[in-house]
Scaffold this motif. Structure first.
Motif, PDB file in Angstrom:
ATOM      1  N   ILE A 173      -6.929  -2.407  -1.928  1.00  0.00           N
ATOM      2  CA  ILE A 173      -5.954  -3.397  -1.450  1.00  0.00           C
ATOM      3  C   ILE A 173      -4.785  -2.692  -0.768  1.00  0.00           C
ATOM      4  O   ILE A 173      -4.346  -3.082   0.317  1.00  0.00           O
ATOM      5  CB  ILE A 173      -5.451  -4.274  -2.618  1.00  0.00           C
ATOM      6  N   ILE A 174      -4.267  -1.638  -1.406  1.00  0.00           N
ATOM      7  CA  ILE A 174      -3.107  -0.922  -0.874  1.00  0.00           C
ATOM      8  C   ILE A 174      -3.411  -0.308   0.483  1.00  0.00           C
ATOM      9  O   ILE A 174      -2.573  -0.342   1.399  1.00  0.00           O
ATOM     10  CB  ILE A 174      -2.651   0.150  -1.888  1.00  0.00           C
ATOM     11  N   GLN A 175      -4.624   0.216   0.639  1.00  0.00           N
ATOM     12  CA  GLN A 175      -4.969   0.840   1.920  1.00  0.00           C
ATOM     13  C   GLN A 175      -5.080  -0.168   3.052  1.00  0.00           C
ATOM     14  O   GLN A 175      -4.936   0.190   4.217  1.00  0.00           O
ATOM     15  CB  GLN A 175      -6.281   1.612   1.780  1.00  0.00           C
ATOM     16  N   GLN A 176      -5.299  -1.431   2.718  1.00  0.00           N
ATOM     17  CA  GLN A 176      -5.464  -2.459   3.749  1.00  0.00           C
ATOM     18  C   GLN A 176      -4.151  -3.160   4.104  1.00  0.00           C
ATOM     19  O   GLN A 176      -4.097  -3.893   5.092  1.00  0.00           O
ATOM     20  CB  GLN A 176      -6.474  -3.507   3.276  1.00  0.00           C
ATOM     21  N   LYS A 177      -3.103  -2.955   3.304  1.00  0.00           N
ATOM     22  CA  LYS A 177      -1.857  -3.687   3.501  1.00  0.00           C
ATOM     23  C   LYS A 177      -0.764  -2.767   4.046  1.00  0.00           C
ATOM     24  O   LYS A 177      -0.790  -1.559   3.860  1.00  0.00           O
ATOM     25  CB  LYS A 177      -1.380  -4.302   2.178  1.00  0.00           C
ATOM     26  N   SER A 178       0.230  -3.382   4.711  1.00  0.00           N
ATOM     27  CA  SER A 178       1.393  -2.624   5.165  1.00  0.00           C
ATOM     28  C   SER A 178       2.330  -2.381   3.994  1.00  0.00           C
ATOM     29  O   SER A 178       2.203  -3.015   2.928  1.00  0.00           O
ATOM     30  CB  SER A 178       2.143  -3.392   6.250  1.00  0.00           C
ATOM     31  N   GLY A 179       3.262  -1.473   4.158  1.00  0.00           N
ATOM     32  CA  GLY A 179       4.222  -1.187   3.104  1.00  0.00           C
ATOM     33  C   GLY A 179       4.992  -2.425   2.686  1.00  0.00           C
ATOM     34  O   GLY A 179       5.202  -2.666   1.490  1.00  0.00           O
ATOM     35  N   LYS A 233       5.801  -6.976  -1.526  1.00  0.00           N
ATOM     36  CA  LYS A 233       5.786  -8.391  -1.903  1.00  0.00           C
ATOM     37  C   LYS A 233       4.739  -8.685  -2.983  1.00  0.00           C
ATOM     38  O   LYS A 233       4.897  -9.614  -3.776  1.00  0.00           O
ATOM     39  CB  LYS A 233       5.504  -9.244  -0.665  1.00  0.00           C
ATOM     40  N   MET A 234       3.665  -7.895  -3.021  1.00  0.00           N
ATOM     41  CA  MET A 234       2.576  -8.146  -3.962  1.00  0.00           C
ATOM     42  C   MET A 234       2.798  -7.496  -5.326  1.00  0.00           C
ATOM     43  O   MET A 234       2.049  -7.744  -6.267  1.00  0.00           O
ATOM     44  CB  MET A 234       1.251  -7.637  -3.375  1.00  0.00           C
ATOM     45  N   LEU A 279       5.385   3.843   0.464  1.00  0.00           N
ATOM     46  CA  LEU A 279       4.041   3.299   0.259  1.00  0.00           C
ATOM     47  C   LEU A 279       3.107   3.695   1.393  1.00  0.00           C
ATOM     48  O   LEU A 279       1.914   3.923   1.182  1.00  0.00           O
ATOM     49  CB  LEU A 279       4.122   1.778   0.117  1.00  0.00           C
ATOM     50  N   ASP A 280       3.675   3.806   2.613  1.00  0.00           N
ATOM     51  CA  ASP A 280       2.847   4.272   3.727  1.00  0.00           C
ATOM     52  C   ASP A 280       2.435   5.726   3.519  1.00  0.00           C
ATOM     53  O   ASP A 280       1.324   6.129   3.891  1.00  0.00           O
ATOM     54  CB  ASP A 280       3.616   4.116   5.045  1.00  0.00           C
ATOM     55  N   ALA A 281       3.311   6.532   2.916  1.00  0.00           N
ATOM     56  CA  ALA A 281       2.957   7.921   2.610  1.00  0.00           C
ATOM     57  C   ALA A 281       1.869   7.983   1.543  1.00  0.00           C
ATOM     58  O   ALA A 281       0.948   8.808   1.617  1.00  0.00           O
ATOM     59  CB  ALA A 281       4.197   8.686   2.153  1.00  0.00           C
ATOM     60  N   LYS A 329       6.459   1.814  11.941  1.00  0.00           N
ATOM     61  CA  LYS A 329       5.741   2.036  13.204  1.00  0.00           C
ATOM     62  C   LYS A 329       4.878   3.295  13.164  1.00  0.00           C
ATOM     63  O   LYS A 329       3.968   3.457  13.968  1.00  0.00           O
ATOM     64  CB  LYS A 329       6.733   2.170  14.362  1.00  0.00           C
ATOM     65  N   MET A 330       5.183   4.191  12.239  1.00  0.00           N
ATOM     66  CA  MET A 330       4.534   5.510  12.217  1.00  0.00           C
ATOM     67  C   MET A 330       3.045   5.397  11.907  1.00  0.00           C
ATOM     68  O   MET A 330       2.635   4.738  10.947  1.00  0.00           O
ATOM     69  CB  MET A 330       5.209   6.384  11.171  1.00  0.00           C
ATOM     70  N   GLN A 331       2.227   6.009  12.747  1.00  0.00           N
ATOM     71  CA  GLN A 331       0.787   6.068  12.547  1.00  0.00           C
ATOM     72  C   GLN A 331       0.354   7.514  12.379  1.00  0.00           C
ATOM     73  O   GLN A 331       1.005   8.443  12.866  1.00  0.00           O
ATOM     74  CB  GLN A 331       0.061   5.436  13.747  1.00  0.00           C
TER      75      GLN A 331
END
Length: 857
Positions: A539-545, A550-551, A593-595, A780-782
């Motif tokens: 789930i975490i890998q599919q969602k944005s930070g 919110k979840m 979370l993105d890290a 925005k960082m990819q």
């Protein structure tokens, strides 16, 4: 009856009759400037054409339902109006007058005009036909590019058709939208047309009589390219850029571009074609030509008494001026608040790289200045009240020192005393950190509901005062001590120890235990735990930070939330910059979370493994050096290495802990903001940061006395807009730009397709740029992006797990950005001056950290 045509030099030419462009050209001619001859088709001719063809009612009806924010409606209206003009007939009396004026061109005296405008028989004269609106080329609204220009028009019929097209261009979609934004009524505008002999230019360009990038009024900026000027205006070619000092009458910067395209005339118009190979990399203008053009620029600026945007041509060695209008979007000047002071964007300013909030500018900056002055006077051992400046200029913090004997002599003498201060840096930092920790703890334990608004403000001041003291201890202790130790060790190692094939000196200082590394490992531990929770990890890998935050209230996320909370309690105070208007990671953990997602994906690297490899490399190098070095070199190698390994972590720890008090500062100010929101003084609690300190104090006092309070929303919104406009500026590294210490920095404001800076971490990468002005841009960082920022602090470290390279505006070889980039093994180029303004988000760039360049693609 009003005339349909006037000579271009007519002294009675005014805005209402000939429009902004025409009025300006008449003014230039009558001032003796070299302007190609021509004539005005007046607004009366336009109005008569509209009346004769009954167009005004149709135009207004077409515009009635246009939405200026909807491009589709604008384009539809423009197309309809364009058809009205195309179908209309020019009245014979207007057409005859225009034809007569056209046929007289080429037979006029050529005094003061380039010979290249002579076209042979008058009936075949080549002209440029330019629109000139009555709301154009004015100080408040330039309308540049809103109406049309037609080049190389030849013959009476073609000239008449071009005039009619110019009239229609008053109603292009962009012109309609622009006038709507400027609140100009559609029934109040008319269009004149300038018909001018065409200069068959060898070269052309634009000249600004003030620097349009940084607002410097003492500089002229010239863009030059081969052929007609349309290639520059359209952006088809990268022109040469020349900057001239008005005062010195001297070229202070020249960047010669590779010019691949030029605009040339054809039998019936113009076209773009390739620049001949021998001209591509050649300077368009000689030094003498630059200075001659500069003289015209200064003459025109003096004539208009304001900075001007000038279009020029060069043909047969002679210049012609074809347009001049006020610069309407010039940035503010970067003036010294105190003319004795040389300012720089260094020291304290590196910890507030962005435009600062009004509250920080008026509360935080004065406290920091007060603390620094105390330190400086202690070091100098004498009272010099004004020896160090912290000033906010156009929203940005600058620091500076008065260049006076009263200040400089004691400063030079104080350098001898610095060695004693540096020896105590560790003890001084531990004491300062402890004071900051205890002060934050004291306020954290208070029940804010029992405190008055004035007490809450006093608390915020008290915590930041201790923060400023900690900052000064870091700047006068841990940071220079670590910098000195690293530089000294690396120099000794490179000269007296290193052999071919040995590791580089800085790599022996990688992997040292410090707070940023501990924070990174703690974040990696969370990702490692998630690997054992495949459903949650998926789930975490599919969602944005932001979505993950919110979840996190879901019950099944309890353990994850607990682990993240523990991380934030220990490391969440890391600041993005010292401005306490910035939310902290403990408040907005989405970038973390993105890290974590990068670690889960296996693209972020393993900090434990990286540290182990660094430790092993260091121990191996030490062991080999002990065996082969003579006793003296071995002694100093080990001594200097120990000095560096002891002090380098202190630098990172001290920077990371500067934010220890920020959570409580924001808590206290937020509480006052909450109370002001309840009283309808501001819209949200966060709006307190857009108040100035004296306003905040006055409101707090009235709040405590239950007095009537005025709504501040209008003021807040104005300041937010002003702050956003400040963020678009390019603050120069120094004020003035030629300050003597600028020689120690690689570059200031840069112009060409190659930016230069400090070569901070070797390697070469070509990738998409992600331009970030603050944490609000982190999402925005990819993976694989080039991280482009003003500078970075330890709070930015999680982004390095995704970055392929790093580019900054300010900083140096031993700044945080450089250190972390080297540890991650990615290229870094620092102190480019204005990379965040020159590089577009998503633009492909090549970062060469070995030579310190960034190429824009």
């Amino acid at each position: 009856m009003k005339p349909y045509v006037l000579p271009l030099s007519d002294p009675g030419a005014n805005l209402e009759t000939v429009g902004g462009k025409g009025m300006s050209l008449a003014k230039l001619i009558n001032a003796g400037l070299p302007v190609p001859d021509g004539f005005h088709v007046t607004t009366e001719a336009y109005r008569q054409f509209v009346v004769t063809n009954d167009l005004q009612t149709k135009i207004l009806a077409t515009l009635k339902d246009v939405d200026a924010t909807n491009p589709a409606t604008l384009e539809a209206a423009s197309a309809s109006i364009g058809n009205f003009f195309a179908d209309g007939a020019i009245p014979s009396e207007i057409a005859d007058t225009i034809e007569n004026a056209y046929n007289k061109l080429g037979s006029q005296t050529m005094d003061n005009r380039p010979s290249s405008v002579v076209n042979g028989p008058s009936s075949t004269v080549n002209v440029a036909v330019r629109s000139s609106a009555t709301a154009e080329d004015l100080p408040g609204a330039s309308f540049a590019g809103q109406q049309e220009t037609y080049l190389n028009i030849r013959g009476e019929d073609a000239a008449l058709e071009a005039v009619k097209k110019c009239w229609a261009s008053l109603w292009t979609a962009r012109a309609i939208a622009y006038r709507a934004r400027q609140n100009i009524a559609p029934d109040s505008v008319a269009l004149a047309v300038v018909v001018q002999e065409l200069v068959f230019a060898d070269a052309a360009g634009i000249m600004f009589t003030a620097n349009p990038l940084d607002g410097e009024r003492g500089e002229i900026v010239i863009n030059a390219a081969w052929g007609l000027g349309e290639a520059i205006v359209s952006g088809a070619v990268t022109p040469d850029t020349i900057i001239v000092s008005k005062k010195k009458r001297k070229i202070i910067h020249r960047e010669t571009a590779e010019k691949t395209v030029m605009t040339v005339r054809t039998e019936s118009g113009v076209r773009e074609e390739a620049v001949p190979n021998h001209l591509r990399k050649k300077e368009v203008l000689s030094k003498a030509q630059v200075l001659a053009l500069t003289k015209y620029g200064m003459q025109i600026e003096a004539l208009y008494q304001m900075p001007m945007d000038i279009e020029w041509t060069l043909a047969g060695g002679r210049f012609a001026i074809v347009q001049a209008r006020p610069i309407t979007s010039l940035p503010p000047e970067w003036k010294r608040i105190d003319p004795r002071v040389m300012y720089a964007r260094g020291s304290f300013a590196e910890f507030v790289p962005d435009a600062v909030s009004p509250l920080f500018a008026t509360l935080g900056v004065p406290i920091a200045k007060e603390s620094t002055l105390k330190l400086m006077n202690d070091v100098l051992e004498k009272e010099i009240p004004d020896c160090y400046h912290f000033d906010v200029i156009n929203g940005y913090v600058y620091v500076g020192v008065p260049m006076t004997w009263e200040v400089m002599v004691p400063f030079i003498g104080a350098t001898v005393k610095m060695s004693k201060i540096l020896k105590t840096s560790d003890e001084r930092w531990k004491a300062a950190r402890n004071r900051l920790y205890e002060e934050a703890k004291r306020w954290r334990e208070k029940d804010l509901s029992t405190l008055t608004a004035v007490q809450l403000m006093d608390g915020a001041r008290s915590i930041f005062r201790v923060t400023a003291e900690a900052y000064n201890v870091a700047q006068s202790g841990t940071i220079p001590n670590a910098t000195s130790s690293e530089m000294t060790f690396c120099k000794f190692y490179d000269v007296l120890v290193k052999r071919k094939g040995d590791p580089e000196g800085p790599t022996l200082l990688f992997g040292l235990d410090n707070q940023p590394l501990r924070a990174e490992k703690a974040l990696y531990d969370i990702a490692d735990w998630l690997r054992g929770q495949p459903a949650l990890a998926g789930i975490i890998q599919q969602k944005s930070g932001e979505e993950i935050v919110k979840m996190m209230g879901n019950p099944e996320w309890g353990e994850f939330r607990s682990r993240l909370d523990a991380y934030l309690q220990e490391f969440g105070h890391a600041i993005y910059d010292l401005d306490f208007a910035r939310p902290l990671p403990i408040e907005e953990p989405a970038p973390l979370l993105d890290a974590i997602k990068a670690y889960l994906a296996g693209t972020g690297g393993n900090p434990y493994q990286r540290q182990q490899e660094a430790d092993a490399r260091r121990e191996k190098t030490i062991a080999e050096a002990k065996k082969r070095l003579d006793p003296l070199r071995r002694k100093w190698f080990l001594k200097l290495l120990k000095w560096a390994t002891d002090t380098v972590p202190q630098r990172e720890d001290s920077i990371a802990d500067l934010g220890l008090g920020h959570p409580q500062i924001r808590r206290l100010l937020g509480e006052v903001g909450r109370r002001l929101t309840e009283q309808n003084v501001i819209e949200t609690a966060q709006d307190v940061y857009w108040l100035q300190a004296d306003e905040f104090d006055a409101l707090a006092t009235k709040l405590d006395k239950s007095e009537a309070l005025e709504n501040q929303s209008g003021k807040v919104n104005e300041r937010k807009a002003e702050w956003q406009s400040h963020r678009k500026l390019t603050p120069p590294p120094f004020i003035p730009k030629d300050a003597w210490f600028s020689i120690f920095m690689p570059h200031g404001i840069q112009h060409g397709d190659t930016l230069k800076g400090f070569a901070a971490s070797a390697g070469k990468v070509t990738a998409k740029a992600c331009v970030m002005l603050g944490p609000e841009d982190f999402n925005k960082m990819q993976q694989g992006d080039v991280l482009v920022a003003v500078t970075t602090t330890p709070a930015w470290t999680p982004l390095f797990t995704m970055a392929s390279a790093v580019v900054t505006d300010i900083g140096g070889p031993l700044s945080h950005s450089s250190i972390v980039a080297r540890e991650y093994g990615i290229p870094a180029v620092l102190a480019t001056g204005n990379a965040t303004r020159r590089i577009q988000d998503g633009q492909t760039v090549t970062v060469n950290g070995g030579v310190g360049t960034v190429e824009l693609k």
